[in-house]
Write a protein that holds these residues in place. Structure first.
Motif, mmCIF file in Angstrom:
data_model
loop_
_atom_site.group_PDB
_atom_site.id
_atom_site.type_symbol
_atom_site.label_atom_id
_atom_site.label_comp_id
_atom_site.label_asym_id
_atom_site.label_seq_id
_atom_site.Cartn_x
_atom_site.Cartn_y
_atom_site.Cartn_z
ATOM 1 N N ILE A 228 0.908 -1.293 -0.107
ATOM 2 C CA ILE A 228 -0.014 -0.092 -0.144
ATOM 3 C C ILE A 228 0.801 1.213 -0.079
ATOM 4 O O ILE A 228 1.508 1.594 1.007
ATOM 5 N N PRO A 229 1.053 2.052 -0.927
ATOM 6 C CA PRO A 229 1.855 3.150 -1.131
ATOM 7 C C PRO A 229 1.170 4.125 -0.159
ATOM 8 O O PRO A 229 0.158 4.220 0.139
ATOM 9 N N PRO A 230 1.905 4.955 0.414
ATOM 10 C CA PRO A 230 3.324 5.386 0.030
ATOM 11 C C PRO A 230 4.590 4.678 0.857
ATOM 12 O O PRO A 230 5.642 4.868 0.744
ATOM 13 N N GLN A 231 4.002 3.617 1.768
ATOM 14 C CA GLN A 231 4.818 2.659 2.390
ATOM 15 C C GLN A 231 5.227 1.749 1.546
ATOM 16 O O GLN A 231 4.558 0.782 1.110
ATOM 17 N N ASN A 232 6.600 1.385 1.547
ATOM 18 C CA ASN A 232 7.215 0.438 0.737
ATOM 19 C C ASN A 232 8.026 -0.922 1.676
ATOM 20 O O ASN A 232 8.961 -1.237 1.484
ATOM 21 N N ASP A 233 7.260 -0.923 2.902
ATOM 22 C CA ASP A 233 7.804 -1.708 3.918
ATOM 23 C C ASP A 233 8.105 -3.052 3.724
ATOM 24 O O ASP A 233 8.880 -3.752 4.516
ATOM 25 N N GLU A 344 3.423 6.740 -5.513
ATOM 26 C CA GLU A 344 4.753 7.078 -4.994
ATOM 27 C C GLU A 344 5.218 6.370 -3.716
ATOM 28 O O GLU A 344 4.242 6.187 -2.701
ATOM 29 N N PHE A 345 6.400 5.812 -3.588
ATOM 30 C CA PHE A 345 6.779 5.400 -2.361
ATOM 31 C C PHE A 345 7.842 6.495 -1.690
ATOM 32 O O PHE A 345 8.497 6.743 -2.294
ATOM 33 N N THR A 346 7.549 6.665 -0.509
ATOM 34 C CA THR A 346 8.148 7.692 0.324
ATOM 35 C C THR A 346 9.116 7.177 1.484
ATOM 36 O O THR A 346 9.863 7.906 1.982
ATOM 37 N N GLY A 347 8.917 5.896 1.751
ATOM 38 C CA GLY A 347 9.653 5.216 2.932
ATOM 39 C C GLY A 347 9.289 3.893 3.126
ATOM 40 O O GLY A 347 8.266 3.376 2.316
ATOM 41 N N ARG A 348 10.308 3.122 3.895
ATOM 42 C CA ARG A 348 9.722 1.654 4.206
ATOM 43 C C ARG A 348 9.912 1.619 5.616
ATOM 44 O O ARG A 348 10.168 0.143 5.690
ATOM 45 N N GLY A 349 10.443 2.345 6.393
ATOM 46 C CA GLY A 349 10.679 1.997 7.840
ATOM 47 C C GLY A 349 9.103 1.911 8.398
ATOM 48 O O GLY A 349 8.233 2.303 8.137
ATOM 49 N N ASP A 350 9.319 1.148 9.493
ATOM 50 C CA ASP A 350 8.250 1.034 10.491
ATOM 51 C C ASP A 350 8.015 2.373 11.424
ATOM 52 O O ASP A 350 9.061 2.914 11.960
ATOM 53 N N ARG A 351 6.800 2.706 11.701
ATOM 54 C CA ARG A 351 6.725 4.046 12.684
ATOM 55 C C ARG A 351 6.599 3.600 14.212
ATOM 56 O O ARG A 351 5.803 3.295 14.793
ATOM 57 N N ILE A 352 7.901 3.584 14.619
ATOM 58 C CA ILE A 352 7.984 3.228 15.826
ATOM 59 C C ILE A 352 7.160 3.925 16.996
ATOM 60 O O ILE A 352 7.278 5.214 16.924
ATOM 61 N N GLY A 353 6.629 3.291 17.821
ATOM 62 C CA GLY A 353 5.859 4.140 18.975
ATOM 63 C C GLY A 353 4.437 3.911 18.714
ATOM 64 O O GLY A 353 3.887 3.295 17.792
ATOM 65 N N GLY A 513 24.698 3.051 -2.573
ATOM 66 C CA GLY A 513 23.752 3.570 -3.685
ATOM 67 C C GLY A 513 22.361 3.410 -3.545
ATOM 68 O O GLY A 513 21.503 3.532 -4.602
ATOM 69 N N GLY A 514 21.641 2.367 -2.672
ATOM 70 C CA GLY A 514 20.487 2.193 -2.665
ATOM 71 C C GLY A 514 19.545 3.562 -2.309
ATOM 72 O O GLY A 514 20.450 4.603 -1.769
ATOM 73 N N ASN A 515 18.342 3.651 -2.228
ATOM 74 C CA ASN A 515 17.681 4.895 -1.911
ATOM 75 C C ASN A 515 16.531 4.597 -0.719
ATOM 76 O O ASN A 515 16.475 3.334 -0.401
ATOM 77 N N LEU A 516 16.205 5.608 -0.239
ATOM 78 C CA LEU A 516 15.253 5.747 0.887
ATOM 79 C C LEU A 516 13.824 4.735 0.462
ATOM 80 O O LEU A 516 13.359 4.125 1.525
ATOM 81 N N ALA A 517 13.321 5.015 -0.821
ATOM 82 C CA ALA A 517 12.186 4.417 -1.285
ATOM 83 C C ALA A 517 12.411 2.849 -1.515
ATOM 84 O O ALA A 517 11.416 2.181 -1.622
ATOM 85 N N GLY A 518 13.637 2.350 -1.715
ATOM 86 C CA GLY A 518 13.904 0.996 -1.822
ATOM 87 C C GLY A 518 13.615 0.620 -3.281
ATOM 88 O O GLY A 518 12.992 -0.450 -3.623
#
Length: 577
Positions: A228-233, A344-353, A513-518
């Motif tokens: 499910i964009p924007p998360q590429n977790d 668009e993917f903007t990130g792939r980390g988990d939102r801790i907390g 050279g990888g990027n934040l969006a994976g």
């Protein structure tokens, strides 16, 4: 079937078949002689083909490599045991299920731990032969199995862990479950062997067809996600088949279909490489299962059964051409892909907390370093999750980043859940962004493929990287850092900004050279670095990043713009150049 040859390359690779094809074909639909092997008390392991066949039942035979040499001196066989990976589409598990797996891990495994994995499920490590059948029956009693979580089949289907957008996530999760069920092996071997299921009617009690997977199953492992964009977790570009959720006014209307991602490679073999997935186009919801089956059957029929190192879907696409593969999928599914919908993917980390969902429920993402749930001195993590499970009224969601979300917490229950989490070391406000953005595979002592440490190496490495960032006034920044003990890709280092791939004891190849969006594969920067050399290189690179970066420029983007490493645009062409 299309003609066997065409412009880009042969659709069917001719030659002597890999031995795995023999053992699958002779296995009586994955039964082999596993049942007889279970009663063989002479060895703690599995014999002959069964060593491979148990993988189709979700298990890998391993041994404790820390004590292997000592046992050899004592003229003892290695301490054989199995690792089991559960099938949990979307990673959702109920508290009562959690308590059952917690008890089994404590009572019946060598290590006493539960391992959350990058495949969005849990693993048991160190299960001895006398407890294997009990393990499967325990899981079955709580509605869990391990069918097709390893071997040449479609494996556990991942789904973006996004409890905040609860309605959309629920729809996507339901599709992940449907896809998983649709692509499962139809053989009853699992139930017959592990659950004492009744043998099927037939000449020899065997299943007689596998309509999607075929009698020889797939050429190689096959991985599927729903994202499910924007998360590429879930890191779509690590997977063979991906369904990118497209919503209209908050309702799921269909998927963009991405095919041909994969990260595994072989040291020294330039015919192997990590690869991004290609976007085939958009399909409405009603075509989802037909498209999934069409992609799998095309790979089944066209994948390389001669050389397993080139057997994954990514190599099939590069051999026959993406357009040819797409046309065959359309033909088999009876559809025509529409133009891909924008996303668009903007990130792939988990939102801790804590985060609050649209439905007013609250969700607590717990950072679990390396996914290892065990009771450590002063940090009884495993006990803490069990205590939460005893009172939690929602569910748990395992993430593809090895973390755990306590989902669906009512406002009045937040304080109790947080109190338990903090008392057991599951919440720590001092966890850095760098630690959250770092990940490793298991490697030693249990993985038989490991060439170097990964899980046990990562925590200390992150300590050092945190120090380097602070030294250069970048303590609030982070780098996506991943370590794998071998080049098989389990820790997804080939989608990191810094990816370290084990080459030998204490030696790693460094990729940048990888990027934040994976969405970009890194390229090898230096080969065979020792641990101190790695820190020296990171220090030098971070110093340049600190002084030369553009506003908010991520590390992976910087090293490419600065000419430190070339961008990998087409893996087959660029990765080894």
């Amino acid at each position: 079937m299309t003609d066997s040859t065409q412009a880009n390359g042969p659709l069917i690779v001719e030659g002597k078949l890999a031995d795995n094809e023999r053992l699958k074909g002779e296995s009586n639909f994955l039964r082999g002689t596993i049942e007889q092997d279970l009663s063989d008390a002479v060895t703690g392991g599995f014999n002959g083909d069964n060593f491979q066949l148990i993988r189709f039942h979700g298990m890998y035979q391993q041994d404790d490599r820390d004590i292997r040499a000592e046992r050899t001196k004592q003229k003892l066989e290695p301490l054989h045991n199995v690792m089991l990976r559960a099938r949990m589409p979307g990673g959702i598990i109920k508290p009562e299920q959690w308590l059952a797996i917690d008890k089994f891990a404590a009572d019946k495994t060598m290590y006493g731990s539960i391992r959350l994995t990058t495949r969005q499920t849990f693993q048991f490590h160190g299960v001895l032969k006398p407890n294997i059948k009990l393990m499967h029956q325990t899981l079955n009693s709580i509605g869990i199995d391990s069918i097709a979580t390893a071997g040449d089949v479609n494996r556990n289907v991942l789904c973006t862990t996004n409890p905040v957008e609860s309605e959309l996530h629920q729809e996507a999760y339901e599709w992940a479950t449907k896809i998983s069920e649709h692509l499962l092996p139809k053989t009853r071997a699992y139930a017959e062997i592990w659950l004492d299921g009744e043998k099927l009617e037939g000449p020899n009690g065997e299943a007689t067809e596998e309509p999607i997977l075929g009698s020889n199953y797939l050429p190689r492992k096959f991985k599927t996600t729903v994202v499910i964009p924007p998360q590429n977790d879930v890191d779509v570009h690590a997977n063979d088949l991906n369904f990118v959720a497209i919503a209209d006014n908050g309702k799921l209307v269909g998927f963009n279909v991405l095919v041909g991602g994969g990260l595994a490679m072989t040291h020294g073999d330039k015919s192997t490489y990590p690869r991004r997935a290609d976007d085939l186009g958009f399909v409405p919801l009603e075509n989802t299962l037909d498209v999934a089956a069409a992609v799998v059957t095309t790979q089944r029929d066209w994948g390389n059964r001669v050389n397993r190192k080139n057997a994954k879907t990514k190599y099939t696409l590069d051999r026959v051409g993406t357009d040819v593969f797409k046309a065959e999928v359309e033909k088999r599914a009876g559809i025509t892909f529409a133009e891909s919908r924008p996303y668009e993917f903007t990130g792939r980390g988990d939102r801790i907390g804590w985060v609050e969902g649209f439905d007013g429920k609250h969700h607590l993402a717990l950072f679990i370093e390396n996914g290892r749930l065990l009771d450590y001195p002063g940090k009884p993590l495993k006990t803490g999750v069990a205590e939460i499970a005893k009172v939690h009224k929602g569910d748990f969601r395992m993430t593809a980043n090895q973390n755990l979300i306590v989902a669906g917490v009512a406002p009045e229950d937040k304080a109790q859940i947080e109190e338990i989490a903090r008392a057991h070391g599951l919440m720590d406000d001092g966890i850095s962004k760098q630690r959250q953005d770092s990940m490793a595979c298991v490697a030693f002592p249990t993985c038989p493929l490991a060439m170097a440490e990964a899980e046990r190496y990562l925590p200390g490495l992150v300590d050092e990287v945190e120090g380097i960032l602070a030294k250069h006034d970048l303590a609030d920044d982070s780098i996506i850092l991943r370590v794998t003990g071998c080049p098989n890709g389990c820790g997804r280092a080939m989608l990191a900004e810094i990816g370290l791939v084990g080459k030998g004891p204490g030696k790693y190849n460094m990729h940048l050279g990888g990027n934040l969006a994976g969405t970009r594969v890194p390229k090898m920067y230096k080969e065979g670095l020792g641990e101190q050399e790695i820190l020296t290189e990171i220090d030098t690179l971070v110093a340049r990043w600190a002084s030369e970066r553009e506003t908010n420029e991520a590390f992976g983007d910087f090293v490419i713009r600065a000419g430190i490493i070339a961008e990998v645009k087409v893996s087959k062409r660029d990765f080894h150049d």
